[in-house]
Design an enzyme around this catalytic site. Structure first.
Site, PDB file in Angstrom:
ATOM      1  CG  PHE A 108      24.501   4.976  45.827  1.00 11.78           C
ATOM      2  CD1 PHE A 108      23.697   5.365  46.882  1.00 11.78           C
ATOM      3  CD2 PHE A 108      24.035   3.998  44.966  1.00 11.78           C
ATOM      4  CE1 PHE A 108      22.448   4.801  47.071  1.00 11.78           C
ATOM      5  CE2 PHE A 108      22.786   3.424  45.150  1.00 11.78           C
ATOM      6  CZ  PHE A 108      21.985   3.827  46.207  1.00 11.78           C
ATOM      7  CG  ASP A 154      26.727   8.660  40.319  1.00 11.60           C
ATOM      8  OD1 ASP A 154      25.732   9.387  40.098  1.00 11.60           O
ATOM      9  OD2 ASP A 154      26.615   7.503  40.776  1.00 11.60           O
ATOM     10  CE1 TYR A 166      16.208   7.125  41.615  1.00 11.37           C
ATOM     11  CE2 TYR A 166      16.439   6.142  39.438  1.00 11.37           C
ATOM     12  CZ  TYR A 166      16.841   6.244  40.752  1.00 11.37           C
ATOM     13  OH  TYR A 166      17.893   5.492  41.200  1.00 11.37           O
ATOM     14  CE  LYS A 167      19.184   9.424  43.266  1.00  9.78           C
ATOM     15  NZ  LYS A 167      18.515   8.633  44.312  1.00  9.78           N
ATOM     16  NE  ARG A 174      18.944  10.654  51.494  1.00 10.96           N
ATOM     17  CZ  ARG A 174      19.108   9.991  50.351  1.00 10.96           C
ATOM     18  NH1 ARG A 174      20.288   9.980  49.770  1.00 10.96           N
ATOM     19  NH2 ARG A 174      18.117   9.320  49.813  1.00 10.96           N
TER      20      ARG A 174
END
Length: 416
Positions: free
Chosen positions: A129, A201, A226-227, A375
């Site tokens: 990322f 990560d 938050y995911k 996605r």
């Protein structure tokens, strides 16, 4: 799964199905983007009202003590810890992934410089990322001590890239674009055999796939809430530091919340013992309080059950897309092997952006990632098998009718 009735039957037999009621799901929407932003837990609204109306509104500054605000980063860390194979006093919820990564990467480089100053390489993947790579690049420039960032293009090349020049291997467990999942145990072992430190990560892992940081002997980890953890937009991230390192690391953002006695107001910095030293400044209490509403749902299940359903959902989605959308130039970029797959499935298409916008207009919300990737995230706590069926049917219709060619679907939004 060959019919919609079969999907409904799977939902009736799903042991996680009752947990769907713990979430405030928008009617008429199939939400397949929980890997980017989770949906709100039902309890979040009442929790926000209590924090704002009672704790802040009535308790005012007293709530730092009476409502437990001061201890919240550590208390939430302890509640999150079992989901990532961590122990008590090893996790703190604070700041963002980018800030936490800066802290831990900087501290790890300093630790390695004291052990072996010849080690000046940070190893990562080019497909990592971007924020992870940006933080590493910025830190290298700031330190100005000859560090370099070594990037590999294929996960299979990591063993050769990690050598006696490596200080830290900074690896994302599940790739944000493809869903490729590393073997954390074997890769951590390889990193340590090379004499380097392992920084993981967990942005697309925490709450989605089983993680055992202590079991694999990792050194450091960061992740967001938050995911899959459903903490809310921009909710604070977390940092994990193995206990063996906690009191020997010097993190660079030595703010007053990381002080041993912050209210002594001593002009000299003295780091807290343990995980507390990885805090920095005053915490965003309203946002942080909502994280607990998401974490509490996980108390009603376990990561093994979540993983079983995740694989079942992604298996069926991949099978249905390839069977019912054949001939439409969709290419799977997510691994088929369970051991290498996270909890989302991605397909490439030359017009991926337009197709995703057409899906969203029909109430099937996934997202798009460059280059050309559609996605789809599967959150087992609230995603149903019938959602998989209906999403694929909508995708098939959009492709068959070429509805995605409508001009409005080509307009690029700031956030994709």
């Amino acid at each position: 799964m060959k019919t919609r009735d079969e999907a409904l039957a799977l939902d009736r037999d799903d042991p996680l199905a009752p947990l769907r009621n713990r979430f405030a799901l928008a009617p008429g929407v199939i939400y397949l983007d929980g890997n980017s932003l989770g949906v709100p837990p039902v309890a979040a609204s009442a929790r926000a009202q209590a924090v704002i109306g009672q704790e802040w509104g009535e308790g005012l500054i007293r709530s730092w003590n009476t409502a437990g605000w001061f201890a919240l980063p550590r208390r939430l860390g302890d509640k999150l810890a079992p989901l990532i194979g961590a122990g008590r006093d090893e996790v703190v919820v604070t700041d963002t992934i980018s800030v936490n990564l800066f802290k831990l990467l900087s501290a790890a480089l300093r630790m390695m410089a004291e052990r072996d100053p010849r080690r000046r390489v940070i190893v990562s993947e080019r497909a990592n990322f971007p924020t992870d790579l940006y933080i590493a690049q910025g830190l290298i420039e700031q330190l100005d001590r000859g560090y370099t960032l070594r990037l590999v293009d294929d996960p299979a090349d990591l063993p050769d890239a990690i050598d006696d020049e490596t200080a830290v291997a900074m690896i994302t467990h599940v790739n944000y674009r493809t869903g490729y999942m590393h073997d954390m145990a074997s890769l951590t072992h390889l990193i340590h055999q090379a004499g380097a430190l392992a920084l993981w990560d967990l942005a697309h892992s925490a709450g989605a796939v089983p993680v055992d940081l202590n079991g694999v002997g990792a050194d450091f980890a960061v992740g967001c809430t938050y995911k899959y953890l459903n903490g809310g937009p921009g909710s604070p991230a977390f940092a994990w530091v193995a206990k063996r390192h906690q009191n020997t690391l010097a993190q660079p953002l030595s703010g007053w919340w990381g002080h041993r006695k912050p209210f002594a107001m001593d002009p000299r910095y003295a780091p807290d013992e343990g995980i507390g030293r990885f805090l920095c400044g005053t915490q965003p209490i309203v946002s942080m309080s909502l994280v607990e509403a998401g974490l509490d749902v996980f108390l009603e299940t376990d990561m093994a059950a979540i993983r079983r359903k995740s694989l079942a959902l992604t298996d069926r989605f991949i099978e249905l897309v390839e069977a019912r959308c054949a001939g439409h130039a969709l290419t799977l970029v997510t691994p088929r092997a369970h051991a290498q797959r996270g909890s989302h499935a991605s397909f490439e298409h030359p017009h991926g952006y337009e197709i995703m916008q057409a899906l969203i207009a029909r109430g099937v919300i996934g997202d798009y990632r460059e280059p050309h990737v559609l996605r789809f995230g599967f959150t087992p706590l609230y995603t149903r098998f019938v959602d998989v069926w209906d999403a694929v049917e909508t995708l098939r219709d959009i492709l068959d009718t070429e509805a995605w060619r409508a001009p409005e679907f080509a307009a690029r939004h700031s956030v994709t």
